[in-house]
Write a protein that holds these residues in place. Structure first.
Motif, PDB file in Angstrom:
ATOM      1  N   TYR A  38       0.875  -1.170   0.000  1.00  0.00           N
ATOM      2  CA  TYR A  38       0.000   0.000   0.000  1.00  0.00           C
ATOM      3  C   TYR A  38       0.907   1.213   0.000  1.00  0.00           C
ATOM      4  O   TYR A  38       1.749   1.365   0.877  1.00  0.00           O
ATOM      5  N   LEU A  39       0.764   2.045  -1.005  1.00  0.00           N
ATOM      6  CA  LEU A  39       1.664   3.185  -1.167  1.00  0.00           C
ATOM      7  C   LEU A  39       1.066   4.430  -0.516  1.00  0.00           C
ATOM      8  O   LEU A  39       0.025   4.933  -0.921  1.00  0.00           O
TER       9      LEU A  39
ATOM     10  N   HIS B 163       1.516   8.362   0.691  1.00  0.00           N
ATOM     11  CA  HIS B 163       2.285   9.532   0.241  1.00  0.00           C
ATOM     12  C   HIS B 163       1.648  10.808   0.765  1.00  0.00           C
ATOM     13  O   HIS B 163       0.448  10.888   0.973  1.00  0.00           O
TER      14      HIS B 163
ATOM     15  N   ALA C  62       4.576   9.611  -6.339  1.00  0.00           N
ATOM     16  CA  ALA C  62       4.044   8.305  -5.931  1.00  0.00           C
ATOM     17  C   ALA C  62       3.330   7.643  -7.096  1.00  0.00           C
ATOM     18  O   ALA C  62       3.480   6.443  -7.342  1.00  0.00           O
ATOM     19  N   MET C  63       2.567   8.438  -7.824  1.00  0.00           N
ATOM     20  CA  MET C  63       1.832   7.867  -8.945  1.00  0.00           C
ATOM     21  C   MET C  63       2.801   7.349 -10.022  1.00  0.00           C
ATOM     22  O   MET C  63       2.602   6.260 -10.563  1.00  0.00           O
TER      23      MET C  63
ATOM     24  N   ALA D 149       4.390   4.176  -8.776  1.00  0.00           N
ATOM     25  CA  ALA D 149       3.471   3.035  -8.851  1.00  0.00           C
ATOM     26  C   ALA D 149       3.438   2.470 -10.268  1.00  0.00           C
ATOM     27  O   ALA D 149       3.455   1.243 -10.460  1.00  0.00           O
TER      28      ALA D 149
ATOM     29  N   LEU E  51      -0.604  -3.711  -5.997  1.00  0.00           N
ATOM     30  CA  LEU E  51      -0.210  -2.462  -5.364  1.00  0.00           C
ATOM     31  C   LEU E  51      -1.422  -1.547  -5.264  1.00  0.00           C
ATOM     32  O   LEU E  51      -2.110  -1.311  -6.251  1.00  0.00           O
ATOM     33  N   HIS E  52      -1.665  -1.055  -4.077  1.00  0.00           N
ATOM     34  CA  HIS E  52      -2.771  -0.128  -3.867  1.00  0.00           C
ATOM     35  C   HIS E  52      -2.172   1.242  -3.565  1.00  0.00           C
ATOM     36  O   HIS E  52      -1.498   1.398  -2.554  1.00  0.00           O
ATOM     37  N   THR E  53      -2.371   2.182  -4.444  1.00  0.00           N
ATOM     38  CA  THR E  53      -1.868   3.534  -4.196  1.00  0.00           C
ATOM     39  C   THR E  53      -2.946   4.327  -3.480  1.00  0.00           C
ATOM     40  O   THR E  53      -4.097   4.369  -3.936  1.00  0.00           O
ATOM     41  N   HIS E  54      -2.581   4.936  -2.378  1.00  0.00           N
ATOM     42  CA  HIS E  54      -3.575   5.708  -1.641  1.00  0.00           C
ATOM     43  C   HIS E  54      -4.114   6.836  -2.502  1.00  0.00           C
ATOM     44  O   HIS E  54      -3.376   7.475  -3.234  1.00  0.00           O
TER      45      HIS E  54
ATOM     46  N   GLN F  41      -3.844   7.387   6.568  1.00  0.00           N
ATOM     47  CA  GLN F  41      -3.411   6.542   5.439  1.00  0.00           C
ATOM     48  C   GLN F  41      -2.904   5.187   5.930  1.00  0.00           C
ATOM     49  O   GLN F  41      -3.176   4.150   5.329  1.00  0.00           O
TER      50      GLN F  41
END
Ligand code: ATP
Ligand code: MG
Length: 436
Positions: free
Chosen positions: A331-332, A334, A343-344, A347, A359-362, A371
């Motif tokens: 889980y990213l 940022h 971050a994007m 990812a 991968l789950h980007t916040h 977060q």
């Protein structure tokens, strides 16, 4: 839910994300194992002409008598939602000329529909994986399909499944047996329930398949099929048993195993469990050498089985053997300055480098604290942290959320390698490295 909401139909289930992992594990292991034995996928319609099932499954069966979803379509044809997969598979094989003097190995999957009384492990829409082999007459392929099942259970890490087998002989041998059974049950009509009395005339073998406990004594004392087996059927059955013995696959011979469909000949088998209560069959099948001919194709020997996905999923969940195939690995998190944009990009780079990484980007901003709460709830094993400072320095922090392990700092360029090693390692839950 409000009183005016529309509810689902009884016995037809939503399969929610919480159950997805066990479903996906089973589906993947089935696909891989079927391929390992040379079976190819075939996809068939959910709706067929009703006649297909009355001819294939048999008119005097539970399925055709009371379980099919049958209706007239707008053109006035009687159609039915498929209650099982074999009939459609044979229909398609004949229609596309796939069966004539050929060896074919197919597998199919998907929902089946039976109007049964819903209870644990018994639903009105349920799912099967099925396997069918055409053009092979010997017991070797029967034995191989059973070995395939045993390998499935091993790959799924399931224990406690037992195998029962029986032989139902040829269509002709069944005529003899039928007469014998008819005579036996006719002498004991008062011990038969209503269903069985109705079956007595048209299909006395169905009586053996009765699920009514009160019928058990009279069924137990009925003549066994063994005595009606001709020499070739006996040889086939002995051949099957010798191969199972050679492969070290345990079984018991159950002379009352007749199966709920009419089309079986010679070998029938069922895999059972004691861990699911009354719905104890997880997989069943057998040989059906007469069916292709009966549905208008040229005579073609055939053998196959189907497994019940819901029941196996319940076993997988009870025994807790499946890897998690759904929760994100990472889980990213940022926050601040350029971190969101970086971050994007990071990812996307990670997904380029590691196609199996979940991968789950916040998204949606918020404090680090909130977060991390989301990261924890997501089930992710790792949090990748990029704050203002990390963004400026071109690094990422790797925090272990499930095990007591120190936080690492890794340069962005090294991150794909580091995560790749993590996925392959013991904590990685990587489904592509499990036991064979
Ligand atoms: P049962 O004896 O439990 O009624 P069956 O003999 O009717 O099963 P098959 O037609 O051989 O079952 O189907 C193969 C497998 O599909 C079964 O072993 C079972 O695991 C599963 N199955 C059958 N009917 C249902 C149902 N209504 N709901 C869920 N699974 C089912
Ligand atoms: Mg049934």
């Amino acid at each position: 839910m409000s009183g005016r909401g529309v509810r689902s139909i009884r016995g037809m289930n939503d399969i929610l994300p919480g159950d997805a992992s066990a479903w996906q594990t089973l589906e993947r292991v089935c696909r891989e194992t079927f391929a390992a034995y040379g079976y190819q996928p075939i996809r068939l319609p959910l709706l067929e002409r009703t006649e297909l099932f009355t001819r294939a499954v048999g008119e005097v069966t539970d399925i055709v008598e009371k379980e099919m979803y049958t209706f007239e379509d707008r053109g006035g044809d009687s159609v039915s939602l498929r209650p099982e997969g074999t009939a459609g598979c044979v229909r398609a094989g004949i229609e596309h000329g796939l069966l004539h003097n050929q060896v074919q190995r197919f597998w199919y999957a998907g929902p089946m529909f039976r109007y049964e009384r819903p209870q644990k492990g018994r639903y009105r829409q349920f799912h099967q994986f099925g396997v069918e082999a055409y053009g092979l007459i010997g017991p070797d392929v029967d034995a191989e399909q059973i070995a395939l099942c045993a390998r499935l259970w091993r790959r799924l890490g399931l224990t406690g499944l037992r195998l029962e087998i029986n032989s139902l002989g040829t269509v002709e041998e069944r005529q003899d047996y039928r007469r014998e059974l008819m005579a036996y049950f006719s002498d004991r009509v008062d011990e038969l329930d209503e269903d069985s009395r109705r079956r007595l005339e048209r299909n006395p073998m169905r009586i053996l398949d009765s699920k009514n406990p009160e019928m058990r004594p009279v069924i137990a004392a009925a003549p066994a099929f063994e005595d009606s087996l001709g020499p070739e059927s006996r040889e086939h059955f002995d051949g099957l048993r010798a191969r199972l013995d050679a492969m070290g696959i345990d079984y018991t011979v159950n002379p009352r195993l007749v199966r709920g469909l009419d089309y079986y000949t010679r070998t029938v088998f069922e895999w059972l469990t004691d861990q699911l209560g009354a719905q104890d069959a997880v997989c069943s099948g057998g040989r059906y050498d007469g069916l292709v001919d009966q549905l208008g194709g040229s005579p073609t020997p055939a053998v196959g089985f189907a497994l019940g996905v819901e029941r196996l999923v319940a076993l997988i969940q009870d025994q807790g053997t499946a890897p998690d195939e759904v929760a994100p690995h990472a889980y990213l998190v940022h926050r601040g300055g350029d971190a969101g944009r970086d971050a994007m990009l990071l990812a996307e780079t990670l997904r380029d480098a590691l196609p199996h990484l979940r991968l789950h980007t916040h998204a949606g901003g918020g404090s680090f604290k909130s977060q991390f709460k989301r990261a924890d709830r997501s089930g992710a094993a790792l949090a990748l942290v990029m704050g203002e400072e990390e963004a400026a320095q071109g690094v990422v922090q790797i925090k272990h959320l499930r095990v007591d392990q120190e936080t690492e700092q890794v340069g962005r360029d090294e991150l794909p390698d580091r995560l790749g090693r993590y996925l392959a390692g013991p904590g990685g839950n990587d489904e592509h490295k499990e036991q064979r």
